[in-house]
Scaffold this active site. Structure first.
Site, PDB file in Angstrom:
ATOM      1  N   LYS A 112       0.945  -1.151   0.167  1.00 58.60           N
ATOM      2  CA  LYS A 112       0.010  -0.051  -0.302  1.00 58.60           C
ATOM      3  C   LYS A 112       0.973   1.246  -0.089  1.00 58.60           C
ATOM      4  O   LYS A 112       0.362   2.299  -0.531  1.00 58.60           O
ATOM      5  CB  LYS A 112      -1.004  -0.115   1.028  1.00 58.60           C
ATOM      6  CG  LYS A 112      -2.104  -0.960   1.140  1.00 58.60           C
ATOM      7  CD  LYS A 112      -3.264  -0.722   1.935  1.00 58.60           C
ATOM      8  CE  LYS A 112      -4.313  -1.304   1.721  1.00 58.60           C
ATOM      9  NZ  LYS A 112      -5.456  -1.465   2.500  1.00 58.60           N
ATOM     10  N   LYS A 193      -3.763 -10.815  -7.524  1.00 60.14           N
ATOM     11  CA  LYS A 193      -5.200 -11.212  -6.898  1.00 60.14           C
ATOM     12  C   LYS A 193      -6.029 -10.286  -6.910  1.00 60.14           C
ATOM     13  O   LYS A 193      -5.779  -9.209  -7.544  1.00 60.14           O
ATOM     14  CB  LYS A 193      -4.903 -11.328  -5.343  1.00 60.14           C
ATOM     15  CG  LYS A 193      -5.138 -10.003  -4.361  1.00 60.14           C
ATOM     16  CD  LYS A 193      -4.799  -9.968  -3.166  1.00 60.14           C
ATOM     17  CE  LYS A 193      -4.962  -8.703  -2.825  1.00 60.14           C
ATOM     18  NZ  LYS A 193      -4.980  -8.371  -1.324  1.00 60.14           N
ATOM     19  N   LYS A 196      -9.726  -4.186  -6.434  1.00 59.37           N
ATOM     20  CA  LYS A 196     -10.321  -3.041  -6.987  1.00 59.37           C
ATOM     21  C   LYS A 196      -9.215  -2.018  -7.397  1.00 59.37           C
ATOM     22  O   LYS A 196      -9.638  -1.567  -8.645  1.00 59.37           O
ATOM     23  CB  LYS A 196     -11.361  -2.295  -6.027  1.00 59.37           C
ATOM     24  CG  LYS A 196     -12.693  -2.786  -6.076  1.00 59.37           C
ATOM     25  CD  LYS A 196     -13.532  -2.102  -4.996  1.00 59.37           C
ATOM     26  CE  LYS A 196     -12.856  -2.450  -3.811  1.00 59.37           C
ATOM     27  NZ  LYS A 196     -13.504  -1.939  -2.498  1.00 59.37           N
TER      28      LYS A 196
HETATM   29  P1  AMP Z   1     -10.400  -5.784   1.268  1.00 57.61           P
HETATM   30  O1  AMP Z   1     -11.214  -5.457   0.195  1.00 57.61           O
HETATM   31  O2  AMP Z   1      -9.047  -5.926   1.165  1.00 57.61           O
HETATM   32  O3  AMP Z   1     -10.550  -4.956   2.582  1.00 57.61           O
HETATM   33  O4  AMP Z   1     -10.610  -7.300   1.936  1.00 57.61           O
HETATM   34  C1  AMP Z   1     -11.824  -7.525   2.604  1.00 57.61           C
HETATM   35  C2  AMP Z   1     -11.701  -9.201   3.015  1.00 57.61           C
HETATM   36  O5  AMP Z   1     -11.863  -9.937   1.553  1.00 57.61           O
HETATM   37  C3  AMP Z   1     -10.443  -9.508   3.525  1.00 57.61           C
HETATM   38  O6  AMP Z   1     -10.851 -10.724   4.519  1.00 57.61           O
HETATM   39  C4  AMP Z   1      -9.575 -10.108   2.437  1.00 57.61           C
HETATM   40  O7  AMP Z   1      -8.648 -11.122   2.868  1.00 57.61           O
HETATM   41  C5  AMP Z   1     -10.672 -10.690   1.400  1.00 57.61           C
HETATM   42  N1  AMP Z   1     -10.102 -10.450  -0.012  1.00 57.61           N
HETATM   43  C6  AMP Z   1      -9.847  -9.535  -0.623  1.00 57.61           C
HETATM   44  N2  AMP Z   1      -9.439  -9.979  -1.719  1.00 57.61           N
HETATM   45  C7  AMP Z   1      -9.455 -11.268  -2.076  1.00 57.61           C
HETATM   46  C8  AMP Z   1      -9.014 -12.296  -3.034  1.00 57.61           C
HETATM   47  N3  AMP Z   1      -8.536 -11.524  -4.191  1.00 57.61           N
HETATM   48  N4  AMP Z   1      -9.376 -13.398  -2.944  1.00 57.61           N
HETATM   49  C9  AMP Z   1      -9.643 -14.034  -1.620  1.00 57.61           C
HETATM   50  N5  AMP Z   1     -10.218 -13.358  -0.570  1.00 57.61           N
HETATM   51  C10 AMP Z   1     -10.016 -11.715  -0.605  1.00 57.61           C
HETATM   52  N1  TRP Z   2      -7.627  -5.443   7.417  1.00 55.39           N
HETATM   53  C1  TRP Z   2      -8.689  -5.941   7.012  1.00 55.39           C
HETATM   54  C2  TRP Z   2      -8.965  -5.565   5.538  1.00 55.39           C
HETATM   55  O1  TRP Z   2      -8.162  -4.802   5.003  1.00 55.39           O
HETATM   56  C3  TRP Z   2     -10.191  -5.299   7.729  1.00 55.39           C
HETATM   57  C4  TRP Z   2      -9.999  -5.648   9.079  1.00 55.39           C
HETATM   58  C5  TRP Z   2     -10.072  -4.709   9.924  1.00 55.39           C
HETATM   59  C6  TRP Z   2     -10.120  -6.778   9.865  1.00 55.39           C
HETATM   60  N2  TRP Z   2      -9.958  -5.099  11.344  1.00 55.39           N
HETATM   61  C7  TRP Z   2     -10.312  -6.587  11.038  1.00 55.39           C
HETATM   62  C8  TRP Z   2     -10.608  -8.299   9.442  1.00 55.39           C
HETATM   63  C9  TRP Z   2     -10.387  -7.226  12.145  1.00 55.39           C
HETATM   64  C10 TRP Z   2     -10.617  -9.056  10.344  1.00 55.39           C
HETATM   65  C11 TRP Z   2     -10.685  -8.660  11.680  1.00 55.39           C
HETATM   66  O2  TRP Z   2      -9.560  -6.534   4.686  1.00 55.39           O
END
Ligand code: AMP
Ligand code: TRP
Length: 323
Positions: A112, A193, A196
């Site tokens: 990031k 992976k 967005k």
């Molecule tokens: P985020 O959109 O990064 O905040 O992710 C929200 C949740 O979705 C988290 O538990 C991530 O680990 C899961 N996640 C995000 N991208 C993927 C992906 N490409 N495949 C599987 N899980 C994902």
């Molecule tokens: N960091 C996680 C993500 O980006 C979101 C998240 C914040 C989270 N606090 C959490 C996930 C506690 C599991 C448990 O997807």
């Protein structure tokens, strides 16, 4: 055994198939067997540039996604992180026991900060500490997430251990729960992976229309030169398997015998996604007309969450020597 489950997502825009298959789908299943708490982590979403005017709408959108996917306020606590200020209070305390070196190892921070060079703020760096506070405030012992979050859950475990050692046993040592589809890849570049941040062609949103889904899957890269190990083909199988194991089995056999046509596989994958997302999309449209009820669910959830959070903080304050 009943576990205490905690997980959350950031309100940063439309959810995609990776979010659903890696996390949200298993949250829905876990609700029947365990005590579950699901959070909309708005304070986390402040670590990258965002428009404050759009934040309320994004929070509501994520709440609609949660509920349309099947999270049930009768079974689980569903709430917004910033409604329970104990999260940031505990995060501060954890700040004081977390070594900088551990934060520096975090893959997501490295990714990031490379992506958002102009806004590498301290919050982006300490974000796993806030995540540890989210989880441990409720003494959760299981955290259902996608693969990219495993490192953060491990850090949560280290923080729990360190706190327990320094101030006496207080927290459990939580473990992640992963699905078979913990890492769904981009259809356009299956070595990355699904995310967005890569752009429109790299993810399938849960709200995409049937036409858009068909188009995205039809143009998915399959790269036959790598045979069975082609990451694109593996990804299509992973998606199909997550929705329909039997269909995936059949295609895998065809694949082994060399008779598989990728266009057939893609048609079935697209239709399966569309079929499974249709009821979600319909429920989501219905809920859109009931935003007041959704707001009520979140307020009620915050009340329930705060009761637990306050109890933990009382114990924590006593242990660390402040009152
Ligand atoms: P985020 O959109 O990064 O905040 O992710 C929200 C949740 O979705 C988290 O538990 C991530 O680990 C899961 N996640 C995000 N991208 C993927 C992906 N490409 N495949 C599987 N899980 C994902
Ligand atoms: N960091 C996680 C993500 O980006 C979101 C998240 C914040 C989270 N606090 C959490 C996930 C506690 C599991 C448990 O997807």
């Amino acid at each position: 055994m009943k576990n205490l489950i905690f997980s959350g997502m950031q309100p940063t825009g439309a959810l995609h198939l990776g979010n659903y298959l890696g996390a949200l789908k298993q949250w829905v299943d876990l609700q029947d067997e365990h005590n579950c708490i699901f959070c909309i982590v708005d304070y986390h979403a402040m670590t990258i540039d965002y428009n404050p005017k759009k934040m309320p709408e994004r929070i509501t959108e994520l709440a609609l996604d949660y509920l349309a996917a099947g999270l049930d306020p009768e079974k689980s606590i569903i709430f917004i992180q910033s409604h329970v200020p104990e999260h940031t209070e505990l995060a501060w305390i954890f700040n004081t026991i977390t070594p900088l070196g551990e934060l520096e190892r975090m893959t997501q921070f490295k990714e990031k900060s490379a992506q958002h060079r102009k806004n590498v703020n301290a919050g982006l760096f300490t974000y796993p500490i806030l995540q540890a506070a989210d989880i441990l405030l409720y003494k959760a012992d299981r955290v259902p997430v996608g693969e990219d979050q495993v490192q953060h859950v491990e850090m949560t475990r280290d923080i729990a251990k360190k706190f327990n050692k320094k101030f006496n046993k207080t927290f459990p040592e939580p473990k992640p729960i992963l699905t078979e589809a913990a890492r769904i890849m981009s259809p356009t570049d299956p070595t990355k992976k699904m995310s967005k941040s890569l752009g429109d062609k790299h993810y399938i949103a849960l709200t995409d229309s049937a036409d858009v889904i068909r188009k995205k899957i039809r143009s998915a890269v399959t790269d036959t030169s790598q045979g069975a190990d082609s990451p694109g083909v593996k990804n299509l199988f992973a998606i199909l398997e997550a929705f329909d194991e039997d269909a995936a089995k059949g295609f895998k056999m065809e694949h082994k015998s060399g008779s598989l046509k990728y266009s057939d596989l893609k048609d079935v994958v697209a239709n399966t996604i569309i079929g499974h997302l249709a009821p979600f999309q319909e429920r989501r449209r219905e809920l859109e007309a009931e935003k007041e009820r959704v707001a009520e669910i979140l307020i009620n959830g915050a009340d329930q969450a705060q009761k637990i959070a306050q109890k933990t903080m009382q114990e924590v304050r006593k242990k660390i020597g402040v009152r």
